[in-house]
Design a protein around this motif. Structure first.
Motif, mmCIF file in Angstrom:
data_model
loop_
_atom_site.group_PDB
_atom_site.id
_atom_site.type_symbol
_atom_site.label_atom_id
_atom_site.label_comp_id
_atom_site.label_asym_id
_atom_site.label_seq_id
_atom_site.Cartn_x
_atom_site.Cartn_y
_atom_site.Cartn_z
ATOM 1 N N ASP A 108 0.840 -1.194 0.000
ATOM 2 C CA ASP A 108 0.000 0.000 0.000
ATOM 3 C C ASP A 108 0.878 1.249 0.000
ATOM 4 O O ASP A 108 1.632 1.488 0.945
ATOM 5 C CB ASP A 108 -0.907 -0.010 1.235
ATOM 6 C CG ASP A 108 -2.017 1.017 1.144
ATOM 7 O OD1 ASP A 108 -3.099 0.680 0.633
ATOM 8 O OD2 ASP A 108 -1.782 2.172 1.577
ATOM 9 N N ARG A 109 0.784 2.045 -1.055
ATOM 10 C CA ARG A 109 1.649 3.221 -1.171
ATOM 11 C C ARG A 109 1.315 4.277 -0.128
ATOM 12 O O ARG A 109 2.212 4.945 0.400
ATOM 13 C CB ARG A 109 1.511 3.815 -2.571
ATOM 14 C CG ARG A 109 2.123 2.954 -3.661
ATOM 15 C CD ARG A 109 2.069 3.652 -5.001
ATOM 16 N NE ARG A 109 2.701 2.856 -6.047
ATOM 17 C CZ ARG A 109 2.814 3.250 -7.308
ATOM 18 N NH1 ARG A 109 2.326 4.429 -7.667
ATOM 19 N NH2 ARG A 109 3.404 2.475 -8.189
ATOM 20 N N ALA A 110 0.040 4.447 0.165
ATOM 21 C CA ALA A 110 -0.344 5.480 1.142
ATOM 22 C C ALA A 110 0.214 5.163 2.525
ATOM 23 O O ALA A 110 0.653 6.058 3.253
ATOM 24 C CB ALA A 110 -1.858 5.602 1.199
ATOM 25 N N LEU A 111 0.217 3.892 2.900
ATOM 26 C CA LEU A 111 0.751 3.490 4.202
ATOM 27 C C LEU A 111 2.254 3.232 4.161
ATOM 28 O O LEU A 111 2.911 3.167 5.201
ATOM 29 C CB LEU A 111 0.030 2.232 4.701
ATOM 30 C CG LEU A 111 -1.467 2.387 5.001
ATOM 31 C CD1 LEU A 111 -2.083 1.035 5.357
ATOM 32 C CD2 LEU A 111 -1.696 3.388 6.132
ATOM 33 N N GLY A 112 2.781 3.026 2.944
ATOM 34 C CA GLY A 112 4.212 2.802 2.791
ATOM 35 C C GLY A 112 4.677 1.445 3.249
ATOM 36 O O GLY A 112 5.833 1.269 3.645
ATOM 37 N N ARG A 113 3.809 0.436 3.175
ATOM 38 C CA ARG A 113 4.177 -0.910 3.626
ATOM 39 C C ARG A 113 3.216 -1.931 3.029
ATOM 40 O O ARG A 113 2.180 -1.570 2.462
ATOM 41 C CB ARG A 113 4.136 -0.999 5.146
ATOM 42 C CG ARG A 113 2.788 -0.646 5.759
ATOM 43 C CD ARG A 113 2.820 -0.737 7.275
ATOM 44 N NE ARG A 113 1.626 -0.219 7.894
ATOM 45 C CZ ARG A 113 0.489 -0.896 8.039
ATOM 46 N NH1 ARG A 113 0.423 -2.155 7.606
ATOM 47 N NH2 ARG A 113 -0.569 -0.353 8.630
ATOM 48 N N LYS A 114 3.587 -3.179 3.194
ATOM 49 C CA LYS A 114 2.704 -4.262 2.776
ATOM 50 C C LYS A 114 1.561 -4.392 3.779
ATOM 51 O O LYS A 114 1.778 -4.297 4.988
ATOM 52 C CB LYS A 114 3.478 -5.579 2.708
ATOM 53 C CG LYS A 114 2.623 -6.781 2.346
ATOM 54 C CD LYS A 114 3.434 -8.061 2.409
ATOM 55 C CE LYS A 114 2.548 -9.284 2.153
ATOM 56 N NZ LYS A 114 3.310 -10.550 2.248
ATOM 57 N N VAL A 115 0.355 -4.583 3.285
ATOM 58 C CA VAL A 115 -0.787 -4.818 4.161
ATOM 59 C C VAL A 115 -1.377 -6.188 3.862
ATOM 60 O O VAL A 115 -1.283 -6.694 2.740
ATOM 61 C CB VAL A 115 -1.877 -3.724 4.004
ATOM 62 C CG1 VAL A 115 -1.340 -2.360 4.381
ATOM 63 C CG2 VAL A 115 -2.425 -3.707 2.580
ATOM 64 N N GLN A 116 -1.982 -6.780 4.864
ATOM 65 C CA GLN A 116 -2.594 -8.096 4.728
ATOM 66 C C GLN A 116 -3.874 -8.102 5.536
ATOM 67 O O GLN A 116 -3.897 -7.683 6.689
ATOM 68 C CB GLN A 116 -1.634 -9.180 5.220
ATOM 69 C CG GLN A 116 -2.062 -10.577 4.824
ATOM 70 C CD GLN A 116 -0.890 -11.536 4.815
ATOM 71 O OE1 GLN A 116 0.199 -11.186 4.339
ATOM 72 N NE2 GLN A 116 -1.098 -12.740 5.330
#
Length: 244
Positions: free
Chosen positions: A34-42
């Protein structure tokens, strides 16, 4: 620079569309960077589910569950009055605060004694352990079986029994809308195949549960409409362990 993912065949995409009325939720899958969060999300990570839930709610957007609706085993809370969803697990305070509310009324809906329940739960747990052992030996791989066993016992048996019974109580009490996610078949079909013996057993369990849900929905003081939805399908394939 801007890419749109339009494939709706995933649980996050489907639930975001259903609960928030979004035709294009733009959620790429079950896990993504996720670019907005700057990390991988699951989406089976409670904190990630809560973050995406807050984004979907953005700009004052309303939800299907606003004004007193209940949800069971959904990814997103979506304004429900209760807290039985993935995003709630990110906060121990929220879980503790909602515990008394969730168990209220369950005693009156009990259909078997505590001893009968423990005996059947023990037998089902033993059968689950045997099945996992046989499967892991047949494919010579144990990597995913511990997680599947935990899911089988805690989520698919204890969790589902609780949520299903609570849904029946909700109908008697007149909760305006109930979103009950039946994830058992999905969990089994992902690990054993959609036409496996274990998956077929879960489909029979679905049928029996639906029969009771329909009966209570008709007999409730204010009758309910029961709507059955599927968020994606399954296709037979070889287990990854047999491929690599």
């Amino acid at each position: 620079e801007n890419a749109f993912w339009g494939a709706p065949t995933s649980t996050p995409f489907f639930q975001a569309g259903l609960l928030y009325g979004l035709r294009h939720p733009n959620l790429p899958g079950y896990s993504w960077y996720d670019r907005a969060l700057g990390r991988k999300v699951q989406m089976n990570t409670p904190g990630d589910a809560m973050a995406i839930d807050a984004r979907l709610r953005g700009h004052g957007r309303t939800s299907l569950l606003d004004h007193g609706g209940h949800t069971y085993f959904s990814l997103f809370h979506a304004g429900a009055m209760n807290r039985m969803c993935m995003s709630t697990l990110s906060s121990f305070k929220l879980m503790a605060r909602s515990f008394a509310y969730e168990i209220e009324g369950l005693g009156s809906a009990r259909t078997k004694s505590a001893w009968d329940f423990l005996r059947s739960f023990g037998m089902e747990s033993w059968q689950a352990m045997r099945e996992v052992r046989q499967w892991a030996r047949s494919v010579n791989d144990w990597r995913h079986e511990q997680g599947f066993l935990v899911s089988r016992i805690l989520l698919q048996r204890l969790g589902w029994s609780f949520a299903y019974t609570k849904s029946l109580v909700d109908m008697v009490r007149g909760v305006p809308l109930i979103y009950l996610v039946y994830g058992n078949y999905d969990e089994v079909a992902h690990r054993r195949g959609p036409r496996s013996e274990l998956a077929m057993q879960e489909l029979h369990r679905v049928d029996a549960s639906l029969a009771e849900l329909f009966a209570v929905a008709r007999a409730a003081p204010e009758p309910y409409d029961v709507i059955l939805l599927s968020d994606h399908g399954h296709v037979d394939s070889l287990p990854l362990e047999q491929r690599q």
